[in-house]
Design a protein around this motif. Sequence first.
Motif, PDB file in Angstrom:
ATOM      1  N   UNK A 146       0.809  -1.221   0.000  1.00  0.00           N
ATOM      2  CA  UNK A 146       0.000   0.000   0.000  1.00  0.00           C
ATOM      3  C   UNK A 146       0.842   1.271   0.000  1.00  0.00           C
ATOM      4  N   UNK A 147       0.155   2.367  -0.252  1.00  0.00           N
ATOM      5  CA  UNK A 147       0.771   3.691  -0.187  1.00  0.00           C
ATOM      6  C   UNK A 147       1.174   4.019   1.241  1.00  0.00           C
ATOM      7  N   UNK A 148       2.070   4.995   1.390  1.00  0.00           N
ATOM      8  CA  UNK A 148       2.485   5.438   2.715  1.00  0.00           C
ATOM      9  C   UNK A 148       1.349   6.229   3.350  1.00  0.00           C
ATOM     10  N   UNK A 149       0.668   5.611   4.290  1.00  0.00           N
ATOM     11  CA  UNK A 149      -0.431   6.233   5.022  1.00  0.00           C
ATOM     12  C   UNK A 149      -0.815   5.287   6.137  1.00  0.00           C
ATOM     13  N   UNK A 150      -1.608   5.767   7.085  1.00  0.00           N
ATOM     14  CA  UNK A 150      -2.137   4.901   8.135  1.00  0.00           C
ATOM     15  C   UNK A 150      -3.474   4.352   7.669  1.00  0.00           C
ATOM     16  N   UNK A 151      -3.551   3.048   7.487  1.00  0.00           N
ATOM     17  CA  UNK A 151      -4.739   2.400   6.943  1.00  0.00           C
ATOM     18  C   UNK A 151      -5.566   1.811   8.083  1.00  0.00           C
ATOM     19  N   UNK A 152      -6.837   2.218   8.165  1.00  0.00           N
ATOM     20  CA  UNK A 152      -7.710   1.750   9.235  1.00  0.00           C
ATOM     21  C   UNK A 152      -9.086   1.410   8.672  1.00  0.00           C
ATOM     22  N   UNK A 153      -9.864   0.664   9.462  1.00  0.00           N
ATOM     23  CA  UNK A 153     -11.253   0.401   9.103  1.00  0.00           C
ATOM     24  C   UNK A 153     -11.533  -1.045   8.737  1.00  0.00           C
ATOM     25  N   UNK A 154     -12.787  -1.435   8.924  1.00  0.00           N
ATOM     26  CA  UNK A 154     -13.232  -2.804   8.675  1.00  0.00           C
ATOM     27  C   UNK A 154     -13.721  -3.026   7.249  1.00  0.00           C
ATOM     28  N   UNK A 155     -13.522  -2.057   6.355  1.00  0.00           N
ATOM     29  CA  UNK A 155     -14.038  -2.215   5.001  1.00  0.00           C
ATOM     30  C   UNK A 155     -13.335  -3.341   4.245  1.00  0.00           C
ATOM     31  N   UNK A 156     -12.087  -3.686   4.644  1.00  0.00           N
ATOM     32  CA  UNK A 156     -11.434  -4.835   4.043  1.00  0.00           C
ATOM     33  C   UNK A 156     -12.219  -6.109   4.307  1.00  0.00           C
ATOM     34  N   UNK A 157     -12.806  -6.220   5.508  1.00  0.00           N
ATOM     35  CA  UNK A 157     -13.660  -7.363   5.827  1.00  0.00           C
ATOM     36  C   UNK A 157     -14.933  -7.335   4.995  1.00  0.00           C
ATOM     37  N   UNK A 158     -15.508  -6.154   4.817  1.00  0.00           N
ATOM     38  CA  UNK A 158     -16.722  -6.021   4.011  1.00  0.00           C
ATOM     39  C   UNK A 158     -16.483  -6.545   2.594  1.00  0.00           C
ATOM     40  N   UNK A 159     -15.388  -6.088   1.986  1.00  0.00           N
ATOM     41  CA  UNK A 159     -15.069  -6.528   0.624  1.00  0.00           C
ATOM     42  C   UNK A 159     -14.733  -8.013   0.588  1.00  0.00           C
ATOM     43  N   UNK A 160     -14.091  -8.500   1.653  1.00  0.00           N
ATOM     44  CA  UNK A 160     -13.767  -9.921   1.719  1.00  0.00           C
ATOM     45  C   UNK A 160     -15.001 -10.789   1.798  1.00  0.00           C
ATOM     46  N   UNK A 161     -15.953 -10.432   2.657  1.00  0.00           N
ATOM     47  CA  UNK A 161     -17.192 -11.201   2.763  1.00  0.00           C
ATOM     48  C   UNK A 161     -17.984 -11.132   1.454  1.00  0.00           C
ATOM     49  N   UNK A 162     -17.996  -9.964   0.832  1.00  0.00           N
ATOM     50  CA  UNK A 162     -18.714  -9.815  -0.428  1.00  0.00           C
ATOM     51  C   UNK A 162     -18.115 -10.727  -1.496  1.00  0.00           C
ATOM     52  N   UNK A 163     -16.794 -10.724  -1.627  1.00  0.00           N
ATOM     53  CA  UNK A 163     -16.135 -11.585  -2.607  1.00  0.00           C
ATOM     54  C   UNK A 163     -16.351 -13.055  -2.271  1.00  0.00           C
ATOM     55  N   UNK A 164     -16.293 -13.390  -0.982  1.00  0.00           N
ATOM     56  CA  UNK A 164     -16.515 -14.776  -0.555  1.00  0.00           C
ATOM     57  C   UNK A 164     -17.899 -15.260  -0.983  1.00  0.00           C
ATOM     58  N   UNK A 165     -18.906 -14.443  -0.746  1.00  0.00           N
ATOM     59  CA  UNK A 165     -20.272 -14.833  -1.100  1.00  0.00           C
ATOM     60  C   UNK A 165     -20.450 -14.942  -2.615  1.00  0.00           C
ATOM     61  N   UNK A 166     -19.818 -14.053  -3.354  1.00  0.00           N
ATOM     62  CA  UNK A 166     -19.968 -14.071  -4.810  1.00  0.00           C
ATOM     63  C   UNK A 166     -19.314 -15.307  -5.436  1.00  0.00           C
ATOM     64  N   UNK A 167     -18.206 -15.756  -4.852  1.00  0.00           N
ATOM     65  CA  UNK A 167     -17.443 -16.861  -5.442  1.00  0.00           C
ATOM     66  C   UNK A 167     -17.867 -18.221  -4.876  1.00  0.00           C
ATOM     67  N   UNK A 168     -18.325 -18.235  -3.631  1.00  0.00           N
ATOM     68  CA  UNK A 168     -18.644 -19.490  -2.956  1.00  0.00           C
ATOM     69  C   UNK A 168     -19.645 -20.340  -3.730  1.00  0.00           C
TER      70      UNK A 168
END
Length: 203
Positions: A117-139
């Motif tokens: 990633x870029x130089x910055x402080x990365x925070x938040x649960x949106x990575x989980x949101x995108x992960x669950x979304x991708x999991x459901x779409x592919x499962x």
Amino acid sequence: MDPIAVRRDVSKRVIPPHPVLSALVVLGFVGLLFVVETIDTLTGGSLEDDGVLPRDFSEWDNVIWYPLIHGDWGHLIGNAGPLLVLGFLSSSGGIKQFFQVTVVIWLSSALGVWVFAREASHIGASGLVFGYLAFLLVRGIFARSALQILISAVVFAIYGYALWGVLPGQPGVSWEGHLFGAIGGILAAWGVARDNRAGNLTK
């Protein structure tokens, strides 16, 4: 009853086997996010410095905490609704599998951000949101379940706009966390399908 048929039925399940327990687990996690944001607010945003800092060895342990921390209440509320829905649907294989899927997404998102990633402080649960979304779409594709694919299509219709968040260009948005979270969701779906196939072969 044929144990192989039981295994296949489980792999194609849409509703969690213990829906109340699944709802409580997901609600508990989202509730924890609100507790963390309350602490952050009361301490003047002190927790926001605990995000993932790419390629910084001095604070590598932030990969463990960063999905729990949000920039403000708007940031948290924007993630809370999708987390409740997608998290519940992602627990259809049971609580144990849900935790395994969550760990894969969590670490994929965090480590991907730390390395690339870029130089910055990365925070938040949106990575989980995108992960669950991708999991459901592919499962559903891996499980060859028409019902799961249908549910995934509905999920995509509701939350598909979020997939634009994996593209760079939005200031203040960790598209890297979204992208690697989605990759983690695909990996988790593949792992679940592989385990189900292995279970069928050993019966």
